[in-house]
Design a protein around this motif. Structure first.
Motif, PDB file in Angstrom:
ATOM      1  N   THR A 268      37.140  93.252  39.258  1.00 52.75           N
ATOM      2  CA  THR A 268      36.297  94.213  38.543  1.00 52.75           C
ATOM      3  C   THR A 268      35.558  93.596  37.361  1.00 52.75           C
ATOM      4  O   THR A 268      34.595  94.174  36.876  1.00 52.75           O
ATOM      5  N   HIS A 269      35.988  92.434  36.906  1.00 53.04           N
ATOM      6  CA  HIS A 269      35.324  91.765  35.787  1.00 53.04           C
ATOM      7  C   HIS A 269      33.996  91.111  36.191  1.00 53.04           C
ATOM      8  O   HIS A 269      33.182  90.779  35.333  1.00 53.04           O
ATOM      9  N   LEU A 270      33.764  90.953  37.491  1.00 51.41           N
ATOM     10  CA  LEU A 270      32.528  90.324  37.950  1.00 51.41           C
ATOM     11  C   LEU A 270      31.333  91.262  37.787  1.00 51.41           C
ATOM     12  O   LEU A 270      31.475  92.479  37.841  1.00 51.41           O
ATOM     13  N   THR A 271      30.159  90.670  37.627  1.00 50.17           N
ATOM     14  CA  THR A 271      28.923  91.456  37.610  1.00 50.17           C
ATOM     15  C   THR A 271      28.472  91.703  39.044  1.00 50.17           C
ATOM     16  O   THR A 271      28.940  91.042  39.987  1.00 50.17           O
ATOM     17  N   ALA A 272      27.535  92.620  39.223  1.00 48.92           N
ATOM     18  CA  ALA A 272      26.963  92.859  40.549  1.00 48.92           C
ATOM     19  C   ALA A 272      26.321  91.580  41.085  1.00 48.92           C
ATOM     20  O   ALA A 272      26.462  91.245  42.270  1.00 48.92           O
ATOM     21  N   GLU A 273      25.655  90.855  40.219  1.00 46.72           N
ATOM     22  CA  GLU A 273      25.033  89.590  40.642  1.00 46.72           C
ATOM     23  C   GLU A 273      26.080  88.588  41.114  1.00 46.72           C
ATOM     24  O   GLU A 273      25.892  87.910  42.133  1.00 46.72           O
ATOM     25  N   ASP A 274      27.211  88.481  40.393  1.00 41.81           N
ATOM     26  CA  ASP A 274      28.287  87.575  40.799  1.00 41.81           C
ATOM     27  C   ASP A 274      28.823  87.951  42.181  1.00 41.81           C
ATOM     28  O   ASP A 274      29.082  87.087  43.019  1.00 41.81           O
ATOM     29  N   ILE A 275      29.013  89.256  42.400  1.00 37.76           N
ATOM     30  CA  ILE A 275      29.543  89.734  43.678  1.00 37.76           C
ATOM     31  C   ILE A 275      28.575  89.410  44.812  1.00 37.76           C
ATOM     32  O   ILE A 275      28.981  88.926  45.874  1.00 37.76           O
ATOM     33  N   VAL A 276      27.289  89.660  44.594  1.00 43.04           N
ATOM     34  CA  VAL A 276      26.292  89.359  45.623  1.00 43.04           C
ATOM     35  C   VAL A 276      26.270  87.859  45.916  1.00 43.04           C
ATOM     36  O   VAL A 276      26.298  87.444  47.080  1.00 43.04           O
ATOM     37  N   ARG A 277      26.255  87.037  44.892  1.00 43.42           N
ATOM     38  CA  ARG A 277      26.193  85.583  45.079  1.00 43.42           C
ATOM     39  C   ARG A 277      27.404  85.076  45.870  1.00 43.42           C
ATOM     40  O   ARG A 277      27.268  84.358  46.861  1.00 43.42           O
ATOM     41  N   GLU A 278      28.595  85.451  45.438  1.00 46.79           N
ATOM     42  CA  GLU A 278      29.807  84.966  46.103  1.00 46.79           C
ATOM     43  C   GLU A 278      29.899  85.481  47.538  1.00 46.79           C
ATOM     44  O   GLU A 278      30.261  84.743  48.452  1.00 46.79           O
ATOM     45  N   SER A 279      29.547  86.733  47.751  1.00 47.97           N
ATOM     46  CA  SER A 279      29.612  87.327  49.092  1.00 47.97           C
ATOM     47  C   SER A 279      28.617  86.671  50.043  1.00 47.97           C
ATOM     48  O   SER A 279      28.939  86.413  51.214  1.00 47.97           O
ATOM     49  N   LEU A 280      27.402  86.401  49.564  1.00 48.41           N
ATOM     50  CA  LEU A 280      26.419  85.725  50.409  1.00 48.41           C
ATOM     51  C   LEU A 280      26.844  84.287  50.710  1.00 48.41           C
ATOM     52  O   LEU A 280      26.612  83.790  51.816  1.00 48.41           O
ATOM     53  N   ASN A 281      27.467  83.634  49.755  1.00 47.84           N
ATOM     54  CA  ASN A 281      27.976  82.279  50.014  1.00 47.84           C
ATOM     55  C   ASN A 281      29.079  82.295  51.067  1.00 47.84           C
ATOM     56  O   ASN A 281      29.141  81.406  51.921  1.00 47.84           O
ATOM     57  N   ILE A 282      29.943  83.295  51.029  1.00 43.19           N
ATOM     58  CA  ILE A 282      30.978  83.427  52.060  1.00 43.19           C
ATOM     59  C   ILE A 282      30.321  83.652  53.418  1.00 43.19           C
ATOM     60  O   ILE A 282      30.697  83.015  54.411  1.00 43.19           O
ATOM     61  N   ALA A 283      29.341  84.531  53.487  1.00 41.96           N
ATOM     62  CA  ALA A 283      28.630  84.770  54.750  1.00 41.96           C
ATOM     63  C   ALA A 283      27.966  83.490  55.251  1.00 41.96           C
ATOM     64  O   ALA A 283      27.995  83.187  56.449  1.00 41.96           O
ATOM     65  N   ALA A 284      27.381  82.719  54.341  1.00 45.39           N
ATOM     66  CA  ALA A 284      26.707  81.478  54.732  1.00 45.39           C
ATOM     67  C   ALA A 284      27.688  80.443  55.277  1.00 45.39           C
ATOM     68  O   ALA A 284      27.319  79.622  56.124  1.00 45.39           O
ATOM     69  N   ASP A 285      28.927  80.494  54.812  1.00 42.64           N
ATOM     70  CA  ASP A 285      29.948  79.578  55.329  1.00 42.64           C
ATOM     71  C   ASP A 285      30.344  79.929  56.764  1.00 42.64           C
ATOM     72  O   ASP A 285      30.853  79.080  57.489  1.00 42.64           O
TER      73      ASP A 285
END
Length: 179
Positions: A147-164
């Motif tokens: 919950t401490h992450l920003t919306a931008e952090d969540i989008v970035r990390e999630s897209l990186n997981i998808a890209a993997d």
């Protein structure tokens, strides 16, 4: 003609912030045609941000129509999306377009498709494209447990997981925010 594969687009509302992002990969058949396509656009003087998956030319046609609808309906994103979806489903020319849109303002996210759907996703997380389920799953988990992450952090990390995981998604990300 080889059909261009989809992509991964993800939008998240979290802690009062809206972020939407997409990878930059466009593929044709079994090769990468371009690695840095910009699939995110701001509309209505930056009050609305939109991402697309599918055929680029078709998506730009839909973005132009959506922008016209926004102006015609006083900037009401939901009303403009509904009117676009109606046209998209009933117009013989638009019906053939192969793309999907995610659109977001400071309050909500909508997914718009050519089948007439205008969906407001649960949990304020929406994803489209070939890597959408990977990105959406990651975003839901991060939103719930980090919950401490920003919306931008969540989008970035999630897209990186998808890209993997997804071969049609790369790590060249473009992310836009609304506050």
């Amino acid at each position: 003609m080889t059909k261009i594969r989809s992509t991964t687009v993800l939008a998240v509302i979290h802690n009062g912030e809206v972020a939407i992002g997409a990878d930059g990969q466009a593929t044709m058949g079994n090769y990468v045609a371009k690695s840095n396509v910009k699939k995110i656009r701001k509309l209505l003087d930056g009050k609305i941000v939109t991402g697309f998956a599918g055929s680029t030319a078709d998506a730009f046609t839909l973005l132009e129509r959506f922008d016209e609808k926004l102006k015609a309906y006083g900037g009401s994103m939901k009303r403009a999306a509904i009117e676009l979806a109606k046209d998209w489903r009933t117009d013989r020319y638009l019906r053939k377009l192969e793309a999907m849109l995610i659109t977001a303002d400071k309050d909500e996210i909508l997914v718009v498709s050519g089948t007439g759907d205008v969906l407001e996703p649960d949990n304020q997380v929406a994803a489209i494209g070939s890597g959408s389920m990977y990105a959406q799953s990651a975003a839901l988990a991060l939103k719930k447990h980090a919950t401490h992450l920003t919306a931008e952090d969540i989008v970035r990390e999630s897209l990186n997981i998808a890209a993997d995981i997804c071969i049609y998604t790369n790590h060249n990300l473009i992310i836009e925010k609304l506050k």
